[in-house]
Enzyme design. Structure first.
Site, PDB file in Angstrom:
ATOM      1  CB  CYS A  43       5.344   0.047  -6.120  1.00  0.00           C
ATOM      2  SG  CYS A  43       4.540   0.853  -7.202  1.00  0.00           S
ATOM      3  CE  LYS A  51      -0.621  -4.723 -11.507  1.00  0.00           C
ATOM      4  NZ  LYS A  51      -0.880  -4.967 -10.012  1.00  0.00           N
ATOM      5  N   GLY A 176      -5.405 -17.237  -5.030  1.00  0.00           N
ATOM      6  CA  GLY A 176      -6.502 -16.830  -5.353  1.00  0.00           C
ATOM      7  C   GLY A 176      -6.773 -15.393  -5.066  1.00  0.00           C
ATOM      8  N   GLY A 177      -5.479 -14.696  -4.701  1.00  0.00           N
ATOM      9  CA  GLY A 177      -5.539 -13.293  -4.348  1.00  0.00           C
ATOM     10  C   GLY A 177      -5.368 -12.245  -5.846  1.00  0.00           C
ATOM     11  CE1 TYR A 178      -2.420  -6.560  -6.398  1.00  0.00           C
ATOM     12  CE2 TYR A 178      -2.864  -7.421  -4.248  1.00  0.00           C
ATOM     13  CZ  TYR A 178      -2.242  -6.793  -5.142  1.00  0.00           C
ATOM     14  OH  TYR A 178      -1.106  -5.840  -4.588  1.00  0.00           O
ATOM     15  CD  GLU A 182      -3.136  -7.302 -10.527  1.00  0.00           C
ATOM     16  OE1 GLU A 182      -3.867  -6.400 -10.598  1.00  0.00           O
ATOM     17  OE2 GLU A 182      -2.014  -7.525 -10.018  1.00  0.00           O
ATOM     18  NE  ARG A 199      -5.905 -21.927   0.955  1.00  0.00           N
ATOM     19  CZ  ARG A 199      -5.450 -21.758   2.023  1.00  0.00           C
ATOM     20  NH1 ARG A 199      -4.579 -22.838   2.658  1.00  0.00           N
ATOM     21  NH2 ARG A 199      -5.459 -20.431   2.622  1.00  0.00           N
ATOM     22  CG  HIS A 437     -24.294   9.513 -25.192  1.00  0.00           C
ATOM     23  ND1 HIS A 437     -24.608   8.173 -24.514  1.00  0.00           N
ATOM     24  CD2 HIS A 437     -24.683   9.446 -26.408  1.00  0.00           C
ATOM     25  CE1 HIS A 437     -25.118   7.562 -25.811  1.00  0.00           C
ATOM     26  NE2 HIS A 437     -25.133   8.397 -26.755  1.00  0.00           N
ATOM     27  CD  GLU A 442     -23.905   7.506 -21.494  1.00  0.00           C
ATOM     28  OE1 GLU A 442     -24.792   8.453 -21.289  1.00  0.00           O
ATOM     29  OE2 GLU A 442     -23.385   6.993 -22.560  1.00  0.00           O
TER      30      GLU A 442
HETATM   31  C1  LIG Z   1       3.191  -8.437  -7.975  1.00  0.00           C
HETATM   32  C2  LIG Z   1       2.788  -7.191  -6.995  1.00  0.00           C
HETATM   33  C3  LIG Z   1       1.805  -6.459  -7.850  1.00  0.00           C
HETATM   34  C4  LIG Z   1       1.421  -4.990  -7.119  1.00  0.00           C
HETATM   35  N1  LIG Z   1       0.638  -4.385  -7.793  1.00  0.00           N
HETATM   36  C5  LIG Z   1      -0.031  -3.343  -7.027  1.00  0.00           C
HETATM   37  C6  LIG Z   1      -0.686  -2.377  -7.749  1.00  0.00           C
HETATM   38  O1  LIG Z   1      -1.159  -2.322  -8.930  1.00  0.00           O
HETATM   39  N2  LIG Z   1      -1.135  -1.304  -6.945  1.00  0.00           N
HETATM   40  C7  LIG Z   1      -0.824  -0.811  -5.759  1.00  0.00           C
HETATM   41  O2  LIG Z   1      -1.111   0.058  -5.197  1.00  0.00           O
HETATM   42  N3  LIG Z   1       0.100  -1.914  -5.005  1.00  0.00           N
HETATM   43  C8  LIG Z   1       0.456  -2.821  -5.805  1.00  0.00           C
HETATM   44  N4  LIG Z   1       1.344  -3.821  -5.154  1.00  0.00           N
HETATM   45  C9  LIG Z   1       1.641  -3.422  -3.597  1.00  0.00           C
HETATM   46  C10 LIG Z   1       2.859  -2.567  -3.529  1.00  0.00           C
HETATM   47  O3  LIG Z   1       3.897  -2.977  -4.128  1.00  0.00           O
HETATM   48  C11 LIG Z   1       3.334  -2.225  -2.110  1.00  0.00           C
HETATM   49  O4  LIG Z   1       1.816  -2.091  -1.450  1.00  0.00           O
HETATM   50  C12 LIG Z   1       4.315  -1.254  -1.728  1.00  0.00           C
HETATM   51  O5  LIG Z   1       5.306  -1.635  -2.536  1.00  0.00           O
HETATM   52  C13 LIG Z   1       4.448  -1.341  -0.354  1.00  0.00           C
HETATM   53  O6  LIG Z   1       5.402  -0.166   0.043  1.00  0.00           O
HETATM   54  P1  LIG Z   1       6.444  -0.177   1.276  1.00  0.00           P
HETATM   55  O7  LIG Z   1       7.200   0.976   1.164  1.00  0.00           O
HETATM   56  O8  LIG Z   1       5.640  -0.815   2.338  1.00  0.00           O
HETATM   57  O9  LIG Z   1       7.530  -1.602   0.917  1.00  0.00           O
HETATM   58  P2  LIG Z   1       8.226  -1.836  -0.689  1.00  0.00           P
HETATM   59  O10 LIG Z   1       7.976  -1.195  -1.430  1.00  0.00           O
HETATM   60  O11 LIG Z   1       8.266  -3.361  -0.525  1.00  0.00           O
HETATM   61  O12 LIG Z   1       9.727  -1.486  -0.169  1.00  0.00           O
HETATM   62  C14 LIG Z   1      10.500  -2.149   0.888  1.00  0.00           C
HETATM   63  C15 LIG Z   1      11.931  -1.789   0.567  1.00  0.00           C
HETATM   64  O13 LIG Z   1      12.600  -2.168   1.890  1.00  0.00           O
HETATM   65  C16 LIG Z   1      14.031  -3.076   1.344  1.00  0.00           C
HETATM   66  N5  LIG Z   1      14.600  -3.471   2.462  1.00  0.00           N
HETATM   67  C17 LIG Z   1      13.965  -4.500   3.195  1.00  0.00           C
HETATM   68  N6  LIG Z   1      14.616  -4.751   4.380  1.00  0.00           N
HETATM   69  C18 LIG Z   1      15.637  -4.340   4.235  1.00  0.00           C
HETATM   70  C19 LIG Z   1      16.684  -3.873   4.967  1.00  0.00           C
HETATM   71  N7  LIG Z   1      16.794  -4.920   6.056  1.00  0.00           N
HETATM   72  N8  LIG Z   1      17.529  -3.126   4.666  1.00  0.00           N
HETATM   73  C20 LIG Z   1      17.587  -2.227   3.686  1.00  0.00           C
HETATM   74  N9  LIG Z   1      16.560  -2.316   2.754  1.00  0.00           N
HETATM   75  C21 LIG Z   1      15.532  -3.403   3.303  1.00  0.00           C
HETATM   76  C22 LIG Z   1      13.372  -3.772   0.077  1.00  0.00           C
HETATM   77  O14 LIG Z   1      14.444  -3.997  -0.665  1.00  0.00           O
HETATM   78  C23 LIG Z   1      12.519  -2.643  -0.576  1.00  0.00           C
HETATM   79  O15 LIG Z   1      13.169  -1.967  -1.478  1.00  0.00           O
HETATM   80  C24 LIG Z   1       1.813  -4.941  -5.800  1.00  0.00           C
HETATM   81  C25 LIG Z   1       2.604  -5.809  -5.089  1.00  0.00           C
HETATM   82  C26 LIG Z   1       3.182  -6.940  -5.789  1.00  0.00           C
HETATM   83  C27 LIG Z   1       4.039  -7.953  -5.216  1.00  0.00           C
END
Ligand SMILES: Cc1cc2nc3c(=O)[nH]c(=O)nc-3n(C[C@H](O)[C@H](O)[C@H](O)COP(=O)(O)OP(=O)(O)OC[C@H]3O[C@@H](n4cnc5c(N)ncnc54)[C@H](O)[C@@H]3O)c2cc1C
Length: 453
Positions: A43, A51, A176-178, A182, A199, A437, A442
């Site tokens: 994120c 983003k 075709g995803g968000y 974006e 596709r 308004h 509204e």
């Molecule tokens: C381009 C893009 C835009 C997005 N926009 C939005 C948005 O507008 N709003 C929204 O709500 N969500 C958005 N998301 C989704 C959001 O980023 C994720 O849902 C969120 O970050 C998930 O959190 P998480 O804790 O599951 O994993 P992450 O935030 O992905 O964190 C996982 C962490 O684990 C670390 N890691 C992985 N494996 C290991 C390991 N073996 N040892 C040590 N560290 C490790 C990684 O480096 C990473 O830092 C977006 C995602 C993308 C790709």
């Protein structure tokens, strides 16, 4: 004294991991977290935050054009400088990385920089150490996935697109995803000739059909070239760019191709294979309501367990997990069905609850209220952008089961409406709310006659 080095060892300092680590530590648990790339996870580093900053940048394009009708005269055509945006973004993310580090530090959580592997249900290896923990939390998120086709190595993924060396004057996004939708809007707004290749017959599968069609038309009006029911056959490097051959025989020449073709759980090399953990068909980990995998000392949350892959969902899951394992009460289960979300395409989409199609299936009789209008701002700006607002009502109970918007700041508007939808308010209660308004929002409290049933 516990037989383990830590009560909780968190793998991944992303949205969910950091929140779980801090909150568990606040209850007195001894917590360590391993992170191998960047504090704050997807994120902060390659997702929501950069983003949204780029989306703001892209909106200026229209703002400059809109300003003329309000009497503003800009001397000369505004010019966009990619390195300024990219490098300012890098600076801001460094600042946020620092904040995340301090949050963990202040909470008394030990941060270990390195890639962790799980050795057994109570041991992890990281940065040359073997550490024992009563519970291990897998919060490793997802990773971009790109299909294999000739030239697929010439594409960039969503991790890489933020830091392109030079600005792509011609940009193509596959998907075709968000995320695809974006980025097509972002690069179009920044001034690229922008293409989206998908596709399927229409992007944003799973969203309300009318919202998808409306967004398609608005994006096309803004100049995004939409190519549906077609795929990329091959990409070749040619003098001055990339030649993209499509399955319909067309070719496009562009400077960069973003493959926004999905994300997969980031489980490779994590060492979990030997435990044979239960998974969903897409490979994400199955957990129970306490976020325990099929090995109870191994917990998981966030993108790696599937579900709505959103930061607020990972945060909410972290709070629930900590309450279950370190709190005094059993929390009510999360209501995944009514999680609001936004798509930061241009114009934005905001949505909460059921789509019209889902409501027809689940509720039987429904009433659909729609408002499709030219926002007041565009009476002077000259822009042809329009706005759609839509409420879906269960006819039997009068409860508003879905609210959708395509228009400026749709996410901001729907965040407020989401509280009402989550609370199960009726259409009559929406109607009793006196509007503000003049606003576009509204309309959500003034739509009186159903457009259809
Ligand atoms: C381009 C893009 C835009 C997005 N926009 C939005 C948005 O507008 N709003 C929204 O709500 N969500 C958005 N998301 C989704 C959001 O980023 C994720 O849902 C969120 O970050 C998930 O959190 P998480 O804790 O599951 O994993 P992450 O935030 O992905 O964190 C996982 C962490 O684990 C670390 N890691 C992985 N494996 C290991 C390991 N073996 N040892 C040590 N560290 C490790 C990684 O480096 C990473 O830092 C977006 C995602 C993308 C790709």
């Amino acid at each position: 004294m516990s037989e383990y080095d830590y009560d909780l060892f968190v793998i991944g300092a992303g949205s969910g991991g950091v929140r779980a680590a801090r909150t568990a530590a606040a209850t007195g648990a001894r917590v360590a977290v391993a992170e191998d790339r960047y504090l704050g996870g997807t994120c902060v580093n390659v997702g929501c935050v950069p983003k949204k900053l780029y989306s703001y940048a892209a909106h200026f394009h229209e703002a400059f054009e809109d300003a003329g009708g309000f009497g503003w005269q800009l001397s000369g055509a505004p010019a966009f400088d990619w390195p300024t945006l990219r490098d300012n973004k890098i600076g801001e993310i460094k600042r946020l990385n620092g904040i995340y580090g301090r949050l963990l530090d202040n909470a008394g959580v030990r941060l270990i920089n390195g890639r962790a592997t799980v050795l057994d249900p109570h041991h992890v290896a990281v940065a040359g150490e073997t550490i024992s923990a009563e519970k291990i939390l897998v919060a490793v998120g997802g990773w971009p996935w790109v299909p294999d086709f000739p030239g697929s190595e010439l594409t960039v993924n969503s991790n890489q697109v933020f830091d392109l060396d030079s600005f792509p004057e011609r940009f193509l996004v596959l998907g075709g995803g968000y995320i695809a939708v974006e980025f097509a809007s972002i690069f179009n707004g920044l001034g690229s000739e922008s293409h989206l290749v998908y596709r399927g017959e229409l992007f944003l599968r799973g969203f309300d059909r009318e919202v998808r069609e409306y967004t398609r038309d608005e994006m096309a009006k803004k100049g995004v070239n939409l190519h549906f029911e077609v795929n990329i056959e091959a990409i070749e490097k040619v003098a001055g760019g990339l030649k993209v051959s499509l399955t319909n025989g067309e070719t496009l020449e562009v400077d960069a191709v973003l493959a926004a073709t999905g994300r997969r759980p980031h489980l490779e090399g994590l060492g979990l294979d030997s435990f044979d953990l239960a998974t969903h068909p897409d490979g994400s980990l199955r957990v129970n309501e306490r976020f325990e995998t099929s090995v109870p000392s191994i917990l998981a949350l966030g993108d790696v367990i599937g579900g709505p892959e959103l930061t607020p969902v990972a945060l909410a899951e972290a709070m629930q997990l900590v309450e279950h394992h370190y709190g005094e009460t059993t929390p009510a289960p999360l209501d995944y069905a009514r999680i609001a979300t936004a798509v930061f395409c241009h114009p934005n989409i905001g949505t909460v609850g059921l789509s019209e199609e889902e409501a027809r299936e689940q509720c039987g009789e429904i009433r659909v209220y729609t408002a499709d209008f030219r926002p007041m701002k565009h009476t002077l700006s000259g822009s042809s952008e329009r706005c759609l607002m839509k409420l879906i009502v269960d006819d039997h109970s009068d409860v508003v089961v879905g609210a959708h918007m395509v228009g400026e700041e749709a996410g901001e508007v729907i965040q407020g409406i989401a509280i009402a939808v989550r609370a199960g308010l009726t259409k009559a209660q929406f109607d009793q709310t006196v509007g503000i308004h003049p606003t576009g929002a509204e309309e959500f409290v003034t739509m009186r006659s159903p457009s259809r049933r």
